[in-house]
Design a protein around this motif. Structure first.
Motif, mmCIF file in Angstrom:
data_model
loop_
_atom_site.group_PDB
_atom_site.id
_atom_site.type_symbol
_atom_site.label_atom_id
_atom_site.label_comp_id
_atom_site.label_asym_id
_atom_site.label_seq_id
_atom_site.Cartn_x
_atom_site.Cartn_y
_atom_site.Cartn_z
ATOM 1 N N LYS A 135 22.080 14.043 -10.768
ATOM 2 C CA LYS A 135 23.104 14.448 -9.802
ATOM 3 C C LYS A 135 22.554 15.547 -8.896
ATOM 4 O O LYS A 135 21.618 16.250 -9.248
ATOM 5 C CB LYS A 135 24.366 14.939 -10.512
ATOM 6 N N LYS A 136 23.207 15.690 -7.736
ATOM 7 C CA LYS A 136 22.802 16.701 -6.774
ATOM 8 C C LYS A 136 23.395 18.065 -7.143
ATOM 9 O O LYS A 136 24.557 18.172 -7.528
ATOM 10 C CB LYS A 136 23.263 16.321 -5.361
ATOM 11 N N LEU A 137 22.572 19.089 -7.005
ATOM 12 C CA LEU A 137 23.041 20.465 -7.183
ATOM 13 C C LEU A 137 23.267 21.151 -5.840
ATOM 14 O O LEU A 137 24.032 22.115 -5.755
ATOM 15 C CB LEU A 137 22.024 21.269 -8.000
ATOM 16 N N PHE A 138 22.599 20.655 -4.794
ATOM 17 C CA PHE A 138 22.752 21.201 -3.450
ATOM 18 C C PHE A 138 22.823 20.064 -2.444
ATOM 19 O O PHE A 138 22.167 19.038 -2.608
ATOM 20 C CB PHE A 138 21.582 22.125 -3.083
ATOM 21 N N GLU A 139 23.597 20.295 -1.392
ATOM 22 C CA GLU A 139 23.593 19.405 -0.242
ATOM 23 C C GLU A 139 22.744 20.058 0.849
ATOM 24 O O GLU A 139 23.017 21.191 1.276
ATOM 25 C CB GLU A 139 25.016 19.174 0.277
ATOM 26 N N ARG A 140 21.665 19.372 1.260
ATOM 27 C CA ARG A 140 20.780 19.915 2.275
ATOM 28 C C ARG A 140 21.389 19.723 3.660
ATOM 29 O O ARG A 140 21.956 18.666 3.951
ATOM 30 C CB ARG A 140 19.413 19.244 2.258
ATOM 31 N N SER A 141 21.276 20.750 4.500
ATOM 32 C CA SER A 141 21.745 20.646 5.876
ATOM 33 C C SER A 141 20.835 21.481 6.767
ATOM 34 O O SER A 141 19.992 22.237 6.284
ATOM 35 C CB SER A 141 23.194 21.134 6.003
ATOM 36 N N SER A 142 21.017 21.345 8.060
ATOM 37 C CA SER A 142 20.182 22.079 9.006
ATOM 38 C C SER A 142 20.461 23.579 8.967
ATOM 39 O O SER A 142 19.642 24.389 9.417
ATOM 40 C CB SER A 142 20.419 21.556 10.429
ATOM 41 N N SER A 187 21.607 31.926 -4.460
ATOM 42 C CA SER A 187 21.779 33.279 -3.926
ATOM 43 C C SER A 187 21.390 33.370 -2.455
ATOM 44 O O SER A 187 22.098 33.988 -1.651
ATOM 45 C CB SER A 187 20.947 34.274 -4.739
ATOM 46 N N ALA A 188 20.254 32.738 -2.089
ATOM 47 C CA ALA A 188 19.728 32.868 -0.733
ATOM 48 C C ALA A 188 20.358 31.889 0.244
ATOM 49 O O ALA A 188 20.437 32.167 1.441
ATOM 50 C CB ALA A 188 18.210 32.677 -0.746
ATOM 51 N N GLY A 189 20.766 30.717 -0.235
ATOM 52 C CA GLY A 189 21.356 29.722 0.650
ATOM 53 C C GLY A 189 20.351 28.822 1.326
ATOM 54 O O GLY A 189 20.727 27.950 2.109
ATOM 55 N N SER A 190 19.059 28.985 1.008
ATOM 56 C CA SER A 190 18.037 28.108 1.556
ATOM 57 C C SER A 190 16.810 28.135 0.666
ATOM 58 O O SER A 190 16.553 29.133 -0.029
ATOM 59 C CB SER A 190 17.648 28.521 2.982
ATOM 60 N N ALA A 191 16.057 27.049 0.689
ATOM 61 C CA ALA A 191 14.841 26.972 -0.123
ATOM 62 C C ALA A 191 13.777 27.925 0.399
ATOM 63 O O ALA A 191 13.021 28.510 -0.382
ATOM 64 C CB ALA A 191 14.315 25.532 -0.124
ATOM 65 N N THR A 192 13.698 28.080 1.713
ATOM 66 C CA THR A 192 12.673 28.954 2.299
ATOM 67 C C THR A 192 12.890 30.398 1.884
ATOM 68 O O THR A 192 11.951 31.094 1.470
ATOM 69 C CB THR A 192 12.689 28.841 3.833
ATOM 70 N N GLN A 193 14.130 30.879 1.989
ATOM 71 C CA GLN A 193 14.420 32.252 1.596
ATOM 72 C C GLN A 193 14.269 32.446 0.091
ATOM 73 O O GLN A 193 13.834 33.497 -0.371
ATOM 74 C CB GLN A 193 15.832 32.642 2.044
ATOM 75 N N ALA A 194 14.623 31.413 -0.680
ATOM 76 C CA ALA A 194 14.444 31.494 -2.125
ATOM 77 C C ALA A 194 12.966 31.604 -2.477
ATOM 78 O O ALA A 194 12.577 32.366 -3.363
ATOM 79 C CB ALA A 194 15.053 30.262 -2.799
ATOM 80 N N GLY A 242 21.261 25.212 6.047
ATOM 81 C CA GLY A 242 20.987 25.765 4.724
ATOM 82 C C GLY A 242 21.320 24.782 3.622
ATOM 83 O O GLY A 242 21.599 23.609 3.882
ATOM 84 N N TRP A 243 21.247 25.250 2.385
ATOM 85 C CA TRP A 243 21.551 24.425 1.221
ATOM 86 C C TRP A 243 22.913 24.837 0.684
ATOM 87 O O TRP A 243 23.120 26.007 0.316
ATOM 88 C CB TRP A 243 20.484 24.598 0.138
#
Length: 310
Positions: free
Chosen positions: A48-55, A17-24, A57-58
């Motif tokens: 398996k991966k559920l999210f691809e991490r990037s600068s 929902s938030a698009g990032s771990a910090t906001q979550a 967001g997730w």
């Protein structure tokens, strides 16, 4: 797969929902490192991966998208279980979450909280001031004091009245306007798209050059009280303020209705029912203030006496 923890699924949903771990983490009220750790653990379990991490967001993976609907269904079931358990709670104790818009907090809600807390000290109130409409079905709040003309079908409540708005300025600025009709008074409105002007400015002050913008009601109120400009705000917020005066004008766009709402499953919960009744009674005595009429002193005194003896 039977070892998957429901808390991991909650955090998966929060990140999606938030698009990032910090906001979550902020939404869940936990440390962001906990979100990182638990999500990494969940991905190790399923391999398996559920999210691809990037600068930026997730980003949810195709697998994450496929299981998202199932996770949302689990969340709905878990929330329904919580509501059913809470609906049978008849003791006047425990936590009660109340969400309210910032313009209602001081003049409307605080007297009710004071009276209710004195009468029922075992109920722990959490007051959530937010411009967002929190999800009562997800137990983000138990009771909402909300401005809306279309409350959700899964909520029950009481319509108090229509919220009146007027344009206000501080006393010194209003006197300046009266003595100098040609003065172009600065106007204050919401940030919005930074260039569109609301109808009250275009209709009544079409030539004004200075338009200041704010992102919160409290900021706008502070600017008006300082004499920076005039603004359209709710009468229930501004009429009790001795520093402010209404700016006479032919018309002002009406506001939405004010509702006291709770989830249908919680209508019989003792602490929810009692606080809802407290709030409704207080608001009904203040309906003149809410709808922009001069408040009746006898009603205010009667309200305070009634709440104190409830």
């Amino acid at each position: 797969m039977h070892t998957i923890d429901w808390n991991d699924i909650r955090q998966f949903l929060a990140i999606a929902s938030a698009g990032s771990a910090t906001q979550a983490a902020t939404a869940l009220g936990i440390n962001h490192t906990t979100v990182y750790r638990r999500m990494a653990g969940l991905e190790r379990k399923i391999g398996k991966k559920l999210f691809e991490r990037s600068s930026t967001g997730w980003l949810i993976t195709p697998l994450g998208e496929r299981i998202l609907a199932y996770a949302e269904s689990m969340a709905e079931d878990a929330n329904a279980i919580e509501r059913k358990i809470l609906s049978d709670a008849q003791e006047l104790s425990g936590t009660l979450r109340v969400t309210v818009g910032e313009s209602c907090t001081d003049s409307i809600l605080m007297p009710v909280i004071r009276q209710f807390s004195a009468r029922y000290p075992e109920v722990q109130l959490e007051v959530i001031t937010s411009t967002d409409e929190l999800d009562l079905a997800a137990r983000e709040a138990d009771i909402a004091l909300r401005a809306t003309d279309n409350p959700p079908e899964n909520l029950v409540g009481k319509r108090i009245g229509s919220i009146a708005y007027a344009v206000y300025g501080n006393q010194e600025l209003v006197q300046t306007m009266s003595s100098n009709p040609d003065w172009e008074v600065p106007c204050i409105t919401w940030l919005g798209d930074s260039h569109t002007r609301p109808a009250w400015i275009t209709d009544h002050f079409p030539q004004v050059q200075k338009v200041y913008r704010a992102t919160s009601t409290q900021t706008m109120l502070a600017m008006v009280r300082e004499g920076i400009g005039i603004a359209k705000m709710s009468c229930m917020l501004c009429d009790p303020d001795p520093m402010l005066e209404r700016i006479p004008m032919a018309s002002c766009e009406p506001g939405p209705a004010l509702w006291v709402l709770s989830h249908v499953d919680l209508r019989t919960t003792a602490r929810v029912r009692k606080f809802r009744d407290f709030l409704v009674e207080a608001l009904e005595y203040k309906v003149d203030l809410i709808e922009g009429r001069k408040p009746k002193l006898k009603n205010i005194l009667k309200s305070e006496k009634s709440l104190a003896s409830a």
